[in-house]
Write a protein that holds these residues in place. Structure first.
Motif, mmCIF file in Angstrom:
data_model
loop_
_atom_site.group_PDB
_atom_site.id
_atom_site.type_symbol
_atom_site.label_atom_id
_atom_site.label_comp_id
_atom_site.label_asym_id
_atom_site.label_seq_id
_atom_site.Cartn_x
_atom_site.Cartn_y
_atom_site.Cartn_z
ATOM 1 N N GLU A 1 5.370 -1.102 -9.934
ATOM 2 C CA GLU A 1 4.971 -1.136 -11.332
ATOM 3 C C GLU A 1 3.539 -0.631 -11.441
ATOM 4 O O GLU A 1 2.991 -0.122 -10.471
ATOM 5 N N GLU A 2 2.935 -0.778 -12.604
ATOM 6 C CA GLU A 2 1.579 -0.273 -12.836
ATOM 7 C C GLU A 2 0.614 -0.658 -11.718
ATOM 8 O O GLU A 2 0.086 0.184 -11.026
ATOM 9 N N LEU B 1 8.295 10.521 -4.086
ATOM 10 C CA LEU B 1 9.730 10.630 -4.378
ATOM 11 C C LEU B 1 10.045 10.565 -5.875
ATOM 12 O O LEU B 1 11.202 10.710 -6.254
ATOM 13 N N THR B 2 9.022 10.328 -6.683
ATOM 14 C CA THR B 2 9.161 10.134 -8.137
ATOM 15 C C THR B 2 10.244 9.102 -8.470
ATOM 16 O O THR B 2 11.095 9.318 -9.309
ATOM 17 N N LYS B 3 10.170 7.959 -7.777
ATOM 18 C CA LYS B 3 11.089 6.840 -8.009
ATOM 19 C C LYS B 3 10.291 5.542 -8.064
ATOM 20 O O LYS B 3 9.371 5.351 -7.272
ATOM 21 N N LYS B 4 10.665 4.654 -8.984
ATOM 22 C CA LYS B 4 10.011 3.343 -9.074
ATOM 23 C C LYS B 4 10.658 2.329 -8.133
ATOM 24 O O LYS B 4 10.014 1.422 -7.661
ATOM 25 N N LYS B 5 11.955 2.487 -7.905
ATOM 26 C CA LYS B 5 12.686 1.545 -7.051
ATOM 27 C C LYS B 5 12.907 2.190 -5.692
ATOM 28 O O LYS B 5 13.427 3.305 -5.595
ATOM 29 N N SER C 1 0.823 -1.212 0.000
ATOM 30 C CA SER C 1 0.000 0.000 0.000
ATOM 31 C C SER C 1 0.854 1.258 0.000
ATOM 32 O O SER C 1 0.526 2.250 -0.658
ATOM 33 N N LEU C 2 1.939 1.246 0.744
ATOM 34 C CA LEU C 2 2.791 2.427 0.840
ATOM 35 C C LEU C 2 3.716 2.591 -0.368
ATOM 36 O O LEU C 2 4.183 3.693 -0.629
ATOM 37 N N GLY C 3 3.948 1.526 -1.099
ATOM 38 C CA GLY C 3 4.822 1.599 -2.271
ATOM 39 C C GLY C 3 4.388 2.659 -3.276
ATOM 40 O O GLY C 3 5.185 3.546 -3.636
ATOM 41 N N PRO C 4 3.135 2.616 -3.760
ATOM 42 C CA PRO C 4 2.688 3.641 -4.714
ATOM 43 C C PRO C 4 2.721 5.055 -4.130
ATOM 44 O O PRO C 4 3.026 6.019 -4.841
ATOM 45 N N TYR C 5 2.424 5.196 -2.852
ATOM 46 C CA TYR C 5 2.469 6.513 -2.210
ATOM 47 C C TYR C 5 3.878 7.106 -2.316
ATOM 48 O O TYR C 5 4.069 8.234 -2.755
#
Length: 70
Positions: free
Chosen positions: A43-44, A21-25, A12-16
């Motif tokens: 990812e998407e 932070l405008t980072k995927k990793k 849940s916190l990953g997409p937030y």
């Protein structure tokens, strides 16, 4: 990770944090009794979580199929 609730919170916190932070990793620390460093790739519609694991329990469970309601 220990339980599904903790996995859910990381997912849940990953997409937030991806958006913030405008980072995927991302890197995360799982602050608990067991602790652990995690890597997350957002990812998407998925959050991929990786890290090291330690086997703390192993066993088998047997169920009487007639007593299981679906």
């Amino acid at each position: 990770m220990q339980k599904g609730a903790k996995q859910t919170s990381h997912c849940s916190l990953g997409p937030y944090w991806k958006n913030k932070l405008t980072k995927k990793k991302l890197a995360a620390y799982h602050a608990s009794e067991w602790g652990g460093e995690l890597k997350k790739k957002v990812e998407e519609e998925r959050v991929l979580i990786s890290g090291q694991a330690v086997l703390v329990f192993e066993g088998e469970a047997f169920f009487d199929h007639q007593s299981i309601s679906v």
